[in-house]
Write a protein that holds these residues in place. Sequence first.
Motif, PDB file in Angstrom:
ATOM      1  N   ARG A  90      -0.430   6.121  -8.613  1.00 25.66           N
ATOM      2  CA  ARG A  90       0.800   6.076  -7.807  1.00 25.66           C
ATOM      3  C   ARG A  90       1.338   4.651  -7.740  1.00 25.66           C
ATOM      4  O   ARG A  90       2.547   4.430  -7.845  1.00 25.66           O
ATOM      5  N   SER A  91       0.442   3.697  -7.588  1.00 23.53           N
ATOM      6  CA  SER A  91       0.881   2.304  -7.502  1.00 23.53           C
ATOM      7  C   SER A  91       1.526   1.856  -8.808  1.00 23.53           C
ATOM      8  O   SER A  91       2.485   1.087  -8.790  1.00 23.53           O
ATOM      9  N   CYS A 112       1.008  -3.668  -6.032  1.00 19.59           N
ATOM     10  CA  CYS A 112       0.996  -2.310  -5.493  1.00 19.59           C
ATOM     11  C   CYS A 112      -0.421  -1.746  -5.494  1.00 19.59           C
ATOM     12  O   CYS A 112      -1.172  -1.934  -6.454  1.00 19.59           O
ATOM     13  N   PRO A 114       4.485   4.652   2.175  1.00 19.45           N
ATOM     14  CA  PRO A 114       4.077   5.714   1.266  1.00 19.45           C
ATOM     15  C   PRO A 114       5.027   5.846   0.075  1.00 19.45           C
ATOM     16  O   PRO A 114       6.240   5.609   0.202  1.00 19.45           O
ATOM     17  N   MET A 115       4.473   6.213  -1.077  1.00 17.90           N
ATOM     18  CA  MET A 115       5.242   6.277  -2.315  1.00 17.90           C
ATOM     19  C   MET A 115       6.551   7.050  -2.155  1.00 17.90           C
ATOM     20  O   MET A 115       7.592   6.604  -2.626  1.00 17.90           O
ATOM     21  N   ASP A 142       0.867  -1.179   0.000  1.00 19.62           N
ATOM     22  CA  ASP A 142       0.000   0.000   0.000  1.00 19.62           C
ATOM     23  C   ASP A 142       0.900   1.225   0.000  1.00 19.62           C
ATOM     24  O   ASP A 142       1.629   1.465   0.964  1.00 19.62           O
ATOM     25  N   VAL A 143       0.870   1.993  -1.086  1.00 15.76           N
ATOM     26  CA  VAL A 143       1.778   3.134  -1.236  1.00 15.76           C
ATOM     27  C   VAL A 143       1.094   4.466  -0.939  1.00 15.76           C
ATOM     28  O   VAL A 143       1.640   5.529  -1.217  1.00 15.76           O
ATOM     29  N   ARG A 144      -0.097   4.412  -0.342  1.00 17.53           N
ATOM     30  CA  ARG A 144      -0.806   5.638   0.005  1.00 17.53           C
ATOM     31  C   ARG A 144      -0.208   6.287   1.249  1.00 17.53           C
ATOM     32  O   ARG A 144       0.546   5.666   1.996  1.00 17.53           O
ATOM     33  N   GLY A 197      -7.176   0.861  -7.750  1.00 11.27           N
ATOM     34  CA  GLY A 197      -6.815   1.091  -6.353  1.00 11.27           C
ATOM     35  C   GLY A 197      -7.872   0.704  -5.340  1.00 11.27           C
ATOM     36  O   GLY A 197      -8.757  -0.117  -5.597  1.00 11.27           O
ATOM     37  N   GLU A 255      -4.441   8.444   4.387  1.00  6.54           N
ATOM     38  CA  GLU A 255      -5.310   7.673   3.494  1.00  6.54           C
ATOM     39  C   GLU A 255      -5.535   6.272   4.038  1.00  6.54           C
ATOM     40  O   GLU A 255      -6.645   5.731   3.970  1.00  6.54           O
ATOM     41  N   CYS A 309      -2.865   1.814  -4.421  1.00  6.56           N
ATOM     42  CA  CYS A 309      -2.991   3.210  -3.991  1.00  6.56           C
ATOM     43  C   CYS A 309      -4.472   3.584  -4.030  1.00  6.56           C
ATOM     44  O   CYS A 309      -5.334   2.713  -3.925  1.00  6.56           O
ATOM     45  N   HIS A 310      -4.783   4.859  -4.222  1.00  3.93           N
ATOM     46  CA  HIS A 310      -6.178   5.301  -4.221  1.00  3.93           C
ATOM     47  C   HIS A 310      -6.898   4.905  -5.506  1.00  3.93           C
ATOM     48  O   HIS A 310      -7.942   4.255  -5.471  1.00  3.93           O
TER      49      HIS A 310
END
Length: 113
Positions: A76-77, A69, A50-51, A27-29, A98, A33, A71-72
């Motif tokens: 980003r993922s 990966c 986080p990213m 999870d890269v949020r 996401g 988030e 994200c939202h």
Amino acid sequence: MITHISPKQLAEWIAGATDGIRPLVLDVREKWEQQTASIAPADFELVAIPMGEIPQRLAELDPARPIACLCHHGMRSLRVAGFLESQGFESVANITGGIDAWSAELDPAVPRY
């Protein structure tokens, strides 16, 4: 090559993991988030980085382990998945849509934001 999977396809992707290696959902949020909406790990381990912290924390990830990966919405993922692939990671996937798609497709209890 980055594999694109929907949240509904994640279980199939996990089942395809070889050599008994347990896949990882990354999870890269941002932390806020993750506090707003999160998922519960099932047949995978969930790690939140986080990213912006990925380059400094790259050593925490195993390049031989399958990583999906999250994200939202999936942008980003996708960038993180591309970065991981460029760093020699062998099996990288992007969860398209996401956590927003996760809520819509799999678990409406996960808040949308």
